[in-house]
Scaffold this motif. Structure first.
Motif, PDB file in Angstrom:
ATOM      1  N   GLY A   1       0.862 -39.324 103.773  1.00 14.32           N
ATOM      2  CA  GLY A   1       0.607 -40.749 103.552  1.00 14.32           C
ATOM      3  C   GLY A   1       1.128 -41.197 102.205  1.00 14.32           C
ATOM      4  O   GLY A   1       1.424 -40.374 101.322  1.00 14.32           O
ATOM      5  N   PRO A   2       1.238 -42.491 101.995  1.00 21.08           N
ATOM      6  CA  PRO A   2       1.772 -42.996 100.724  1.00 21.08           C
ATOM      7  C   PRO A   2       0.900 -42.667  99.526  1.00 21.08           C
ATOM      8  O   PRO A   2       1.410 -42.387  98.442  1.00 21.08           O
ATOM      9  CB  PRO A   2       1.858 -44.513 100.969  1.00 21.08           C
ATOM     10  CG  PRO A   2       0.909 -44.788 102.095  1.00 21.08           C
ATOM     11  CD  PRO A   2       0.935 -43.569 102.950  1.00 21.08           C
ATOM     12  N   LEU A   3      -0.428 -42.695  99.701  1.00 22.35           N
ATOM     13  CA  LEU A   3      -1.309 -42.410  98.577  1.00 22.35           C
ATOM     14  C   LEU A   3      -1.209 -40.950  98.153  1.00 22.35           C
ATOM     15  O   LEU A   3      -1.127 -40.645  96.954  1.00 22.35           O
ATOM     16  CB  LEU A   3      -2.751 -42.759  98.947  1.00 22.35           C
ATOM     17  CG  LEU A   3      -3.056 -44.250  99.118  1.00 22.35           C
ATOM     18  CD1 LEU A   3      -4.508 -44.454  99.515  1.00 22.35           C
ATOM     19  CD2 LEU A   3      -2.733 -45.018  97.838  1.00 22.35           C
ATOM     20  N   ASN A   4      -1.210 -40.037  99.138  1.00 27.58           N
ATOM     21  CA  ASN A   4      -1.076 -38.625  98.815  1.00 27.58           C
ATOM     22  C   ASN A   4       0.276 -38.334  98.189  1.00 27.58           C
ATOM     23  O   ASN A   4       0.399 -37.540  97.242  1.00 27.58           O
ATOM     24  CB  ASN A   4      -1.257 -37.770 100.071  1.00 27.58           C
ATOM     25  CG  ASN A   4      -2.700 -37.715 100.527  1.00 27.58           C
ATOM     26  OD1 ASN A   4      -3.606 -38.055  99.790  1.00 27.58           O
ATOM     27  ND2 ASN A   4      -2.909 -37.298 101.767  1.00 27.58           N
ATOM     28  N   GLY A   5       1.324 -38.964  98.737  1.00 28.84           N
ATOM     29  CA  GLY A   5       2.657 -38.768  98.183  1.00 28.84           C
ATOM     30  C   GLY A   5       2.757 -39.278  96.757  1.00 28.84           C
ATOM     31  O   GLY A   5       3.386 -38.643  95.891  1.00 28.84           O
ATOM     32  N   PHE A   6       2.143 -40.420  96.493  1.00 31.41           N
ATOM     33  CA  PHE A   6       2.159 -40.988  95.148  1.00 31.41           C
ATOM     34  C   PHE A   6       1.420 -40.088  94.172  1.00 31.41           C
ATOM     35  O   PHE A   6       1.888 -39.829  93.056  1.00 31.41           O
ATOM     36  CB  PHE A   6       1.533 -42.383  95.159  1.00 31.41           C
ATOM     37  CG  PHE A   6       1.400 -43.001  93.800  1.00 31.41           C
ATOM     38  CD1 PHE A   6       2.507 -43.521  93.148  1.00 31.41           C
ATOM     39  CD2 PHE A   6       0.157 -43.050  93.165  1.00 31.41           C
ATOM     40  CE1 PHE A   6       2.381 -44.095  91.878  1.00 31.41           C
ATOM     41  CE2 PHE A   6       0.033 -43.612  91.904  1.00 31.41           C
ATOM     42  CZ  PHE A   6       1.141 -44.131  91.261  1.00 31.41           C
ATOM     43  N   LEU A   7       0.244 -39.590  94.585  1.00 36.05           N
ATOM     44  CA  LEU A   7      -0.534 -38.714  93.715  1.00 36.05           C
ATOM     45  C   LEU A   7       0.217 -37.412  93.447  1.00 36.05           C
ATOM     46  O   LEU A   7       0.191 -36.890  92.323  1.00 36.05           O
ATOM     47  CB  LEU A   7      -1.897 -38.427  94.337  1.00 36.05           C
ATOM     48  CG  LEU A   7      -2.859 -37.575  93.497  1.00 36.05           C
ATOM     49  CD1 LEU A   7      -3.137 -38.248  92.150  1.00 36.05           C
ATOM     50  CD2 LEU A   7      -4.159 -37.333  94.246  1.00 36.05           C
ATOM     51  N   ALA A   8       0.888 -36.877  94.480  1.00 36.29           N
ATOM     52  CA  ALA A   8       1.675 -35.660  94.290  1.00 36.29           C
ATOM     53  C   ALA A   8       2.794 -35.888  93.277  1.00 36.29           C
ATOM     54  O   ALA A   8       3.066 -35.033  92.420  1.00 36.29           O
ATOM     55  CB  ALA A   8       2.258 -35.199  95.628  1.00 36.29           C
ATOM     56  N   ALA A   9       3.447 -37.045  93.350  1.00 38.11           N
ATOM     57  CA  ALA A   9       4.512 -37.368  92.401  1.00 38.11           C
ATOM     58  C   ALA A   9       3.957 -37.495  90.983  1.00 38.11           C
ATOM     59  O   ALA A   9       4.562 -37.007  90.012  1.00 38.11           O
ATOM     60  CB  ALA A   9       5.210 -38.662  92.822  1.00 38.11           C
ATOM     61  N   VAL A  10       2.787 -38.141  90.850  1.00 41.09           N
ATOM     62  CA  VAL A  10       2.157 -38.284  89.532  1.00 41.09           C
ATOM     63  C   VAL A  10       1.782 -36.905  88.983  1.00 41.09           C
ATOM     64  O   VAL A  10       1.929 -36.637  87.780  1.00 41.09           O
ATOM     65  CB  VAL A  10       0.920 -39.193  89.625  1.00 41.09           C
ATOM     66  CG1 VAL A  10       0.134 -39.183  88.320  1.00 41.09           C
ATOM     67  CG2 VAL A  10       1.331 -40.618  89.968  1.00 41.09           C
ATOM     68  N   TYR A  11       1.310 -36.026  89.861  1.00 38.74           N
ATOM     69  CA  TYR A  11       0.937 -34.679  89.429  1.00 38.74           C
ATOM     70  C   TYR A  11       2.152 -33.930  88.884  1.00 38.74           C
ATOM     71  O   TYR A  11       2.072 -33.264  87.839  1.00 38.74           O
ATOM     72  CB  TYR A  11       0.322 -33.909  90.600  1.00 38.74           C
ATOM     73  CG  TYR A  11      -0.280 -32.584  90.213  1.00 38.74           C
ATOM     74  CD1 TYR A  11      -1.614 -32.501  89.803  1.00 38.74           C
ATOM     75  CD2 TYR A  11       0.469 -31.416  90.242  1.00 38.74           C
ATOM     76  CE1 TYR A  11      -2.173 -31.291  89.429  1.00 38.74           C
ATOM     77  CE2 TYR A  11      -0.078 -30.197  89.871  1.00 38.74           C
ATOM     78  CZ  TYR A  11      -1.403 -30.144  89.470  1.00 38.74           C
ATOM     79  OH  TYR A  11      -1.953 -28.948  89.087  1.00 38.74           O
ATOM     80  N   VAL A  12       3.282 -34.030  89.582  1.00 43.40           N
ATOM     81  CA  VAL A  12       4.508 -33.370  89.120  1.00 43.40           C
ATOM     82  C   VAL A  12       4.948 -33.934  87.774  1.00 43.40           C
ATOM     83  O   VAL A  12       5.355 -33.189  86.866  1.00 43.40           O
ATOM     84  CB  VAL A  12       5.630 -33.524  90.168  1.00 43.40           C
ATOM     85  CG1 VAL A  12       6.962 -33.010  89.616  1.00 43.40           C
ATOM     86  CG2 VAL A  12       5.276 -32.762  91.438  1.00 43.40           C
ATOM     87  N   LEU A  13       4.868 -35.254  87.603  1.00 41.94           N
ATOM     88  CA  LEU A  13       5.219 -35.872  86.328  1.00 41.94           C
ATOM     89  C   LEU A  13       4.286 -35.412  85.212  1.00 41.94           C
ATOM     90  O   LEU A  13       4.717 -35.203  84.065  1.00 41.94           O
ATOM     91  CB  LEU A  13       5.174 -37.391  86.450  1.00 41.94           C
ATOM     92  CG  LEU A  13       6.265 -38.029  87.321  1.00 41.94           C
ATOM     93  CD1 LEU A  13       6.024 -39.533  87.449  1.00 41.94           C
ATOM     94  CD2 LEU A  13       7.647 -37.771  86.729  1.00 41.94           C
ATOM     95  N   ALA A  14       3.007 -35.238  85.544  1.00 47.91           N
ATOM     96  CA  ALA A  14       2.047 -34.754  84.546  1.00 47.91           C
ATOM     97  C   ALA A  14       2.394 -33.332  84.104  1.00 47.91           C
ATOM     98  O   ALA A  14       2.276 -32.992  82.922  1.00 47.91           O
ATOM     99  CB  ALA A  14       0.631 -34.802  85.116  1.00 47.91           C
TER     100      ALA A  14
END
Length: 223
Positions: free
Chosen positions: A88-101
């Motif tokens: 889903g978009p929310l999970n995908g967004f959070l995964a991207a934020v996690y990688v950036l972190a």
């Protein structure tokens, strides 16, 4: 063994860590979250061994450090983020934020204060996610909550002591040995609970349990 050979050993351990991360990514794409989490827990223990070998033999090199950073980003960044799922978009967004972190966290590591990490180390955040995934059977809501919390800890300006488990008191070495034994001989749920407790104790009681001497040395150096 020569110094060059020991460098090869350290680089081989870093490469093995990265390979485990790649296999974890493959397992996540195949919807095998248990296998992906298990490999991340192996990487968690392996990363400590890489650090211990490098520090004990004083064989840090630019190429070795770059290889280790790439392995950390692959395993504790990309592979760990994929545990959240990208359906889903929310999970995908959070995964991207996690990688950036993770990427932001690695920048702090390169210019950190001696004897400490600035922000929670990536390996502990990954261990928390992998353990939570095993205990909750991949519940995406709980994983998303834990990932959000780990992002905050990694971006925090607090200091965490170097987790020199294999170079410190005997009880810490026993904790590490217990993790290795349980990882290969115990049920995954029990191993996950053990590793989760270990990681949370480092996150919430870093000075009291895992690095009081190092932090005191840092404080004396400031005055």
């Amino acid at each position: 063994m020569s110094d060059f050979s020991w460098k090869d050993v350290a680089n081989a351990l870093s490469l093995a860590n990265m390979i485990l991360g790649l296999f974890s990514i493959f397992c996540s794409f195949c919807k095998k979250s248990s296998c992906a989490s298990w490999m991340l827990l192996i990487s968690f223990l392996l990363d400590m061994a890489v650090g211990a070998v490098t520090r004990h033999l004083n064989i840090c090199s630019k190429s070795g450090a770059e290889l280790n950073d790439f392995a950390v980003f692959t395993t504790f960044g990309l592979a760990s983020a994929l545990l959240l799922g990208v359906d889903g978009p929310l999970n995908g967004f959070l995964a991207a934020v996690y990688v950036l972190a993770i990427a932001f966290r690695l920048c702090f590591y390169s210019t950190g204060t001696p004897f400490t990490y600035k922000g929670l180390p990536c390996s502990y955040a990954s261990c928390v996610l992998a353990s939570t995934s095993l205990l909750t059977k991949g519940n995406t809501f709980i994983l998303s909550c834990m990932a959000s919390l780990m992002i905050l800890f990694m971006m925090d300006q607090s200091y965490y002591p170097h987790d020199e488990v294999l170079e410190s008191e005997n009880w810490k070495k026993m904790v590490y040995l217990g993790g290795v034994v349980m990882l290969f001989l115990s049920p995954l749920s029990l191993t996950a609970f053990y590793c989760l407790t270990w990681s949370l104790s480092y996150i919430f009681f870093p000075d009291a349990l895992w690095g009081e001497a190092a932090c005191l040395q840092l404080e004396h150096g400031r005055y």
